[in-house]
Design a protein around this motif. Sequence first.
Motif, PDB file in Angstrom:
ATOM      1  N   ASP A   1       0.614  -1.253   0.414  1.00  0.00           N
ATOM      2  CA  ASP A   1       0.086  -0.058   0.123  1.00  0.00           C
ATOM      3  C   ASP A   1       0.871   1.282   0.497  1.00  0.00           C
ATOM      4  O   ASP A   1       0.129   2.445  -0.919  1.00  0.00           O
ATOM      5  N   GLU A   2       1.769   1.332   0.395  1.00  0.00           N
ATOM      6  CA  GLU A   2       3.184   2.327   0.968  1.00  0.00           C
ATOM      7  C   GLU A   2       3.593   2.534  -0.076  1.00  0.00           C
ATOM      8  O   GLU A   2       3.460   3.750  -1.001  1.00  0.00           O
ATOM      9  N   VAL A   3       4.051   1.813  -0.895  1.00  0.00           N
ATOM     10  CA  VAL A   3       4.549   1.416  -1.777  1.00  0.00           C
ATOM     11  C   VAL A   3       3.832   2.590  -3.341  1.00  0.00           C
ATOM     12  O   VAL A   3       3.592   3.372  -4.680  1.00  0.00           O
ATOM     13  N   MET A   4       2.636   1.593  -2.924  1.00  0.00           N
ATOM     14  CA  MET A   4       1.336   2.136  -4.503  1.00  0.00           C
ATOM     15  C   MET A   4       1.059   3.528  -4.304  1.00  0.00           C
ATOM     16  O   MET A   4       0.116   4.113  -5.280  1.00  0.00           O
ATOM     17  N   ALA A   5       1.248   4.091  -2.796  1.00  0.00           N
ATOM     18  CA  ALA A   5       0.312   5.425  -2.911  1.00  0.00           C
ATOM     19  C   ALA A   5       1.772   6.193  -3.421  1.00  0.00           C
ATOM     20  O   ALA A   5       1.191   7.901  -3.455  1.00  0.00           O
ATOM     21  N   VAL A   6       3.179   5.666  -3.639  1.00  0.00           N
ATOM     22  CA  VAL A   6       3.420   7.020  -4.209  1.00  0.00           C
ATOM     23  C   VAL A   6       4.321   6.589  -5.812  1.00  0.00           C
ATOM     24  O   VAL A   6       4.519   6.901  -6.771  1.00  0.00           O
ATOM     25  N   ALA A   7       3.416   5.162  -6.245  1.00  0.00           N
ATOM     26  CA  ALA A   7       4.192   4.605  -7.626  1.00  0.00           C
ATOM     27  C   ALA A   7       3.398   5.268  -9.165  1.00  0.00           C
ATOM     28  O   ALA A   7       2.114   5.984  -8.405  1.00  0.00           O
ATOM     29  N   GLN A   8       3.704   5.034 -10.057  1.00  0.00           N
ATOM     30  CA  GLN A   8       2.854   4.880 -10.593  1.00  0.00           C
ATOM     31  C   GLN A   8       2.243   4.103 -11.692  1.00  0.00           C
ATOM     32  O   GLN A   8       3.102   3.283 -12.420  1.00  0.00           O
ATOM     33  N   PRO A   9       1.180   3.467 -11.510  1.00  0.00           N
ATOM     34  CA  PRO A   9       0.544   1.997 -11.619  1.00  0.00           C
ATOM     35  C   PRO A   9       0.531   2.201 -13.578  1.00  0.00           C
ATOM     36  O   PRO A   9      -0.217   3.676 -13.831  1.00  0.00           O
ATOM     37  N   ALA A  10       0.638   0.934 -13.668  1.00  0.00           N
ATOM     38  CA  ALA A  10       0.516   0.908 -15.133  1.00  0.00           C
ATOM     39  C   ALA A  10      -0.447  -0.567 -15.871  1.00  0.00           C
ATOM     40  O   ALA A  10      -0.250  -1.359 -14.621  1.00  0.00           O
ATOM     41  N   ALA A  11      -1.438  -0.184 -16.525  1.00  0.00           N
ATOM     42  CA  ALA A  11      -2.403  -1.220 -16.703  1.00  0.00           C
ATOM     43  C   ALA A  11      -1.390  -2.359 -17.563  1.00  0.00           C
ATOM     44  O   ALA A  11      -2.371  -3.896 -18.329  1.00  0.00           O
ATOM     45  N   HIS A  12      -0.592  -1.761 -18.638  1.00  0.00           N
ATOM     46  CA  HIS A  12      -0.367  -2.936 -19.377  1.00  0.00           C
ATOM     47  C   HIS A  12       1.815  -2.718 -20.211  1.00  0.00           C
ATOM     48  O   HIS A  12       1.790  -1.590 -19.081  1.00  0.00           O
ATOM     49  N   ILE A  13       2.034  -3.407 -20.391  1.00  0.00           N
ATOM     50  CA  ILE A  13       3.253  -3.571 -20.878  1.00  0.00           C
ATOM     51  C   ILE A  13       2.991  -3.210 -22.854  1.00  0.00           C
ATOM     52  O   ILE A  13       2.652  -4.428 -23.175  1.00  0.00           O
ATOM     53  N   GLY A  14       4.182  -2.681 -22.735  1.00  0.00           N
ATOM     54  CA  GLY A  14       4.142  -2.689 -24.371  1.00  0.00           C
ATOM     55  C   GLY A  14       4.732  -3.240 -25.110  1.00  0.00           C
ATOM     56  O   GLY A  14       6.087  -2.306 -25.140  1.00  0.00           O
ATOM     57  N   CYS A  15       4.432  -3.710 -25.763  1.00  0.00           N
ATOM     58  CA  CYS A  15       5.804  -4.326 -26.708  1.00  0.00           C
ATOM     59  C   CYS A  15       6.126  -3.943 -27.788  1.00  0.00           C
ATOM     60  O   CYS A  15       4.907  -4.738 -28.835  1.00  0.00           O
TER      61      CYS A  15
END
Length: 418
Positions: free
Chosen positions: A77-91
């Motif tokens: 939770d602490e990491v995700m509060a400051v991380a940039q989330p992403a839903a995909h890896i673009g290949c």
Amino acid sequence: MTAVPASYNLPPDQLPASCDVLVIGAGPAGTAAATTLARAGFDVVLVDQHSFPRDKICGDGLIPDAHKALQKLGALDEVMAVAQPAAHIGCIGPRGGRIDVPGTLAVLPRKELDFILLKNAVKHGVRMFAPVRFAAPIEEGGRVLGAQLKAGDSTHELRAGWTILATGAVPQALIAAGMSRRQTPSGVALRGYVKNDKMVGRIDKLEIIWHRAVSPGYGWIFPCRDGIFNIGVGIADSHGEARNGKLAKKEANLREIFDDFTRVYAPAKELVDGGEWTSPLKGAPLRCTLEGAQYSRPGLIVTGEAAGSTYSFSGEGIGKAMETGILAAEAVLAGRESTLDDATVRQRYEAGLLALKPRFDLYQRANKVNRHPWLADLLIWRAKKSERLLRRMSGVLNETSNPGNLVSMKGIVRLFTE
């Protein structure tokens, strides 16, 4: 900048004479091991050669195995509060084809991630001392009983029931501990941070790019927060050629490969040309495929990237570093709870690593995409036509699919039949 509390960098002159477990190296593997043991009631001392927070060269990508490990450590939770989330890896392939593979992903610079993990460890009772460098093991009767630690010109002896070496890809500590089986790294990487607000929203996925110009490696752009992007290139088997029985570095100039990357991939060129470097390009070695080190000896366990916990194909290593650190801690914990002898504790840990080894070997096989970028074109072309193949590619991220099968001869044939 807010002052860092002294408890995160206790002065070396306060090092104790003994502890239950000494963990050397405060990266993801070391803090994972330290936290797991401290939560179980062990007296844990953690040391690092750098005061925190400190920078660490990395792609900063957090794939699903990292999320699982962070959850287990109570830090997600602490990491995700400051991380940039992403839903995909673009290949992205050499001809410009692209497929976006879904997954649970995020990006957080290691300077921030590692500091969060350290704070989490200290919260659970770990004592962290820095800057302190490992010099040599203390040995009696064939067993490691702690370590000689260097702080400036001073040497301190700290005795411990177990010593866990989590010192990363640089081999000096492994050599000093008599645990190195290969001094050269498996691969090398180069990365920097660029701020470019105009690219926010345009690059919102973790992008991995294959092209003949960067073969046998790959390029990447990972979006951080506040308009900052981690951009870099890597070669996963940079030291794979044998000369006189020893591994030797292949002829590859990472800076030239990076320049070629920004030349052939338009978004990379636009990002760099229109942006501002907030951290210059820096290089680092990689240790992959759970190879290059002896895993343990009486009283001593090697874990994390020191044990080769980085995936060859993708260069991802944060999740597996934490996972192997937890395995090391759980083996020591089992020894206390079940009064196991040293040999059984070591066998338990090494069995845990060996259970992971087939997956590392499959990623090594999948590394042929880096050497033959046209395979990326083929996979991308077929994945656009096959939901089943896209699910398999997503399964590679989630560790439910076999990455090696995607690029085996059988797998290539299946691309035309699914």
